[in-house]
Scaffold this active site. Structure first.
Site, mmCIF file in Angstrom:
data_model
loop_
_atom_site.group_PDB
_atom_site.id
_atom_site.type_symbol
_atom_site.label_atom_id
_atom_site.label_comp_id
_atom_site.label_asym_id
_atom_site.label_seq_id
_atom_site.Cartn_x
_atom_site.Cartn_y
_atom_site.Cartn_z
ATOM 1 N N SER A 137 37.972 36.615 46.635
ATOM 2 C CA SER A 137 39.091 36.655 45.853
ATOM 3 C C SER A 137 40.163 35.854 45.848
ATOM 4 C CB SER A 137 39.519 38.486 45.939
ATOM 5 O OG SER A 137 40.085 38.518 47.133
ATOM 6 N N HIS A 158 33.457 37.801 41.990
ATOM 7 C CA HIS A 158 34.223 38.664 43.065
ATOM 8 C C HIS A 158 33.909 40.081 43.003
ATOM 9 C CE1 HIS A 158 38.113 40.577 44.089
ATOM 10 N NE2 HIS A 158 37.680 40.666 45.178
ATOM 11 N N GLU A 170 34.817 40.402 38.836
ATOM 12 C CA GLU A 170 35.395 39.141 38.288
ATOM 13 C C GLU A 170 34.376 37.861 38.479
ATOM 14 O OE1 GLU A 170 40.068 40.131 38.705
ATOM 15 O OE2 GLU A 170 38.725 39.841 40.507
ATOM 16 N N ASN A 209 43.402 41.998 41.615
ATOM 17 C CA ASN A 209 44.132 41.932 42.838
ATOM 18 C C ASN A 209 45.674 41.547 42.750
ATOM 19 O OD1 ASN A 209 42.257 43.065 44.306
ATOM 20 N ND2 ASN A 209 41.652 40.944 45.109
#
Length: 304
Positions: A137, A158, A170, A209
């Site tokens: 990430s 991700h 993602e 995130n």
């Protein structure tokens, strides 16, 4: 590949994801092993690769325990689990395991040097058609693509922890990733029963995130300022914002070490001192208090 595995893989050969029949996951930690199980449950012939039989045995035992618990609670059917376990192959021989794969997902240590070495090796070991993805990430795929001779077939894919539960994945191309590769990856994510979030450009931390990071930074500042204690900040996030857990609970679950190292990696990429780990996180990291995995982080945990 077993006839059962091939039958289930064929079920997903509609649209761009028809290019993907066999998948390998490199790295049998919690994330890698659960990603591999997600693929096997979706019907793909899947290889899980790591350096030692001990690591692989631990991953298999953890997955079997998790699957048995899901079956006992009525979340999964026993036949589906048994077929998925049959489709999941464990191997320390990476070159053989990936030699016929259409898609490889790297989930190894969060180290640029380690990942570049793995991608360089995978470039030699896989067919030219194979898409090479990293689950990272924070280490963006443009930092890995030039270690291969196929930068157009490299991207980030991700998954979120725990991968068996979390819906979001993602999909993050770099500037040189081919559109067809992004399309294939998005279709693969859908075939896994996940919801794909397609980024238009790379940025460390991606979308989810970075949002979580903003919440975590504010929670740490509130705690530092003496506005509220850890328990009440977490309680506010759960009861007012309807988050499943508060920011401090989430740090303990993910791992204080992971949070600390991700922040360091972002600083190394951007040079932004604001990306450095918060002093309170650094103190926990240096004391070896990594959260649930060590029994102590922001909270203290007993064996149960």
């Amino acid at each position: 590949m077993t006839s059962t595995g091939r039958k289930h893989a064929e079920e997903h050969r509609s649209g761009p994801a028809g290019e993907v029949r066999e998948i390998a996951v490199v790295g049998a930690g919690v994330m890698g092993s659960q990603i591999a199980m997600v693929c096997a449950l979706a019907g793909y012939s899947t290889s899980l690769v790591d350096l030692s039989d001990e690591l692989l045995d631990g991953a298999r035992d953890a997955l079997q325990s998790r699957m048995d618990r899901d079956v006992s609670r009525g979340r999964r059917a026993r036949d589906d689990v048994d077929r998925a376990m049959e489709r999941l192959r464990l191997s320390t021989d990476r070159a053989t395991a990936v030699s016929e794969c259409d898609f490889v997902i790297e989930a190894a240590a969060e180290s640029l040097e380690v990942k570049r070495r793995i991608f360089e090796d995978l470039d030699r070991e896989t067919p030219r058609r194979t898409i090479l993805a990293t689950n990272s990430s924070n280490i963006v795929s443009s930092q890995l693509a030039d270690s291969t001779t196929r930068p157009d077939r490299v991207l980030n894919l991700h998954f979120f922890n725990p991968a068996l539960v979390m819906e979001c994945v993602e999909v993050v191309p770099h500037d040189g990733t081919a559109e067809t590769v992004v399309d294939t990856s998005m279709e693969l994510v859908r075939s896994l029963g996940k919801s794909g979030v397609r980024l238009r450009r790379e940025i460390p931390g991606f979308v989810a995130n970075r949002i979580l990071g903003a919440i975590r930074r504010e929670a740490l500042e509130l705690h530092d300022a003496g506005v509220a204690d850890v328990e009440d900040i977490d309680r506010a996030a759960r009861t007012a914002l309807r988050h499943p857990m508060g920011p401090f609970e989430l740090m303990d679950l993910v791992g204080i070490d992971v949070v600390h190292l991700i922040r360091l990696a972002e600083f190394e990429q951007t040079g932004d001192e604001g990306a450095l780990p918060h002093p309170a996180v650094r103190r926990l990291y240096e004391a070896g208090h990594f959260g649930r995995k060590t029994g102590r982080g922001w909270y203290t945990y007993d064996d149960s």
